[in-house]
Design an enzyme around this catalytic site. Structure first.
Site, PDB file in Angstrom:
ATOM      1  N   GLU A  36       1.122   5.723   0.207  1.00  0.00           N
ATOM      2  CA  GLU A  36       0.415   6.714   1.172  1.00  0.00           C
ATOM      3  C   GLU A  36       0.506   7.901   0.345  1.00  0.00           C
ATOM      4  OE1 GLU A  36      -0.472   6.657   5.316  1.00  0.00           O
ATOM      5  OE2 GLU A  36       0.302   8.743   5.414  1.00  0.00           O
ATOM      6  N   ASP A  55      -3.571  15.267  14.819  1.00  0.00           N
ATOM      7  CA  ASP A  55      -2.304  16.099  15.664  1.00  0.00           C
ATOM      8  C   ASP A  55      -3.050  17.147  15.703  1.00  0.00           C
ATOM      9  OD1 ASP A  55      -0.352  14.116  15.269  1.00  0.00           O
ATOM     10  OD2 ASP A  55      -0.031  14.759  13.319  1.00  0.00           O
ATOM     11  N   PHE A  78      10.926  15.483  10.015  1.00  0.00           N
ATOM     12  CA  PHE A  78       9.934  14.419  10.047  1.00  0.00           C
ATOM     13  C   PHE A  78       9.940  13.580  11.477  1.00  0.00           C
ATOM     14  CE2 PHE A  78       8.756  13.651   5.431  1.00  0.00           C
ATOM     15  CZ  PHE A  78       8.283  14.783   5.504  1.00  0.00           C
ATOM     16  N   HIS A 112       3.466  -0.809   4.006  1.00  0.00           N
ATOM     17  CA  HIS A 112       3.173   0.584   3.536  1.00  0.00           C
ATOM     18  C   HIS A 112       3.804   1.384   3.624  1.00  0.00           C
ATOM     19  CE1 HIS A 112      -0.441   3.419   3.730  1.00  0.00           C
ATOM     20  NE2 HIS A 112       0.151   4.219   4.417  1.00  0.00           N
ATOM     21  N   SER A 148       0.808  -1.057  -0.058  1.00  0.00           N
ATOM     22  CA  SER A 148       0.050  -0.095   0.124  1.00  0.00           C
ATOM     23  C   SER A 148       0.860   1.340  -0.060  1.00  0.00           C
ATOM     24  CB  SER A 148      -0.954  -0.150   1.089  1.00  0.00           C
ATOM     25  OG  SER A 148      -0.259  -0.118   2.493  1.00  0.00           O
TER      26      SER A 148
END
Length: 297
Positions: free
Chosen positions: A22, A115, A226, A276, A20
């Protein structure tokens, strides 16, 4: 379009991992077109089973998120999942979003607390809304008709001051409320994932698929930013190599592809049900990693 639970069942039967990808909603119309007409077609050569589209801080990209998910499904015939958060929304407002999701034929939702908006450090429950992702999972489950995924945090959620095991118990709560699969936050030390997986599977008896989240490093400064934001750590040898490469993003990207490939090889050998990829709306690195793994169709 398929339910992700059915994708996992079919892949388990075929003894193949679920792949998958994103994406995040671009900020401009030009970015939308680039994602939909260039990036996604390029990524399709890697043979993803489904993709997901994030939901901006404070729910600010709601309409854009659903537009992109809808277009991915219609234009590329690829199952797509919409992220949904509790941020800045009452129960009724979330119900309206879920109704819109249903009307578009979207069958899969990633249910997140979300968040704090504006880069804040403390989450504040909206009056009449939900405080925890488990509450959102239960609400969507009551509405019926969706496959619900949730996030897992191998190193513990950055806001969970009680420690990572306490956070892993929150994951158990989300699964108990109806979550059917887990996608993890990015991490760079597989030992963190294995400790997390071992605890939630063997001690907490979580039986749904748990898919590690992998991000190809393409910039040293970007990945440092990040990891600071999400509470993930950079192992010392990895950090040392990034310091050596500095601002040479081309060399960092090549190293990042190699590093992620090694990570994924070990995870797949350990039997993870899928991987993912956080693509950052770019195709090349992810496609190369999948090809390195021998998983591209």
């Amino acid at each position: 379009m398929q339910y992700i639970r059915d994708i996992h069942a079919a892949k388990r039967e075929a003894k193949r991992p679920v792949l998958s990808f994103e994406f995040f909603p671009p900020k401009t119309e030009e970015g939308d077109q680039n994602l939909l007409q260039k990036t996604i077609p390029a990524l399709l050569q890697a043979g993803p089973d489904y993709c997901s589209v994030t939901y901006g801080a404070g729910g600010g990209t709601r309409d854009k998120t659903l537009m992109i998910v809808d277009r991915i499904q219609r234009e590329h015939n690829l199952t797509a999942m919409a992220h949904l958060t509790c941020v800045n929304a009452t129960r009724e407002q979330i119900g309206e979003v879920v109704a819109q999701i249903r009307s578009l034929g979207i069958k899969n939702i990633l249910a997140l607390r979300g968040d704090p908006p504006g880069g804040g450090s403390v989450f504040k429950k909206t009056e009449g809304g939900f405080e925890f992702a488990a509450e959102l999972v239960r609400y969507i489950r009551e509405l019926d008709g969706f496959c619900i995924g949730v996030a897992g945090f191998p190193e513990g959620h950055i806001a969970c001051t009680a420690g990572r095991q306490a956070d892993w118990h929150h994951l158990k709560e989300k699964v108990d409320q109806g979550a059917e699969f887990v996608l993890t936050q990015l991490f760079f030390d597989n030992a963190d994932f294995f400790a997390f997986s071992d605890y939630v599977v063997n001690k907490l008896k979580v039986t749904v698929p748990i898919c590690p989240g992998i991000i190809p490093i393409m910039s040293a400064s970007q990945i440092k930013r990040f990891t600071t934001m999400c509470g993930a750590s950079l192992p010392k040898p990895l950090l040392a190599r990034l310091e050596e490469l500095g601002d040479d993003d081309q060399s960092v990207t090549e190293f990042g592809i190699e590093y992620a490939t090694r990570q994924c090889h070990e995870l797949l050998r350990a039997g993870v049900p899928g991987i993912h990829f956080y693509t950052l709306n770019k195709a090349d690195a992810t496609v190369r990693i999948v090809k390195n793994l021998g998983l591209a169709r």
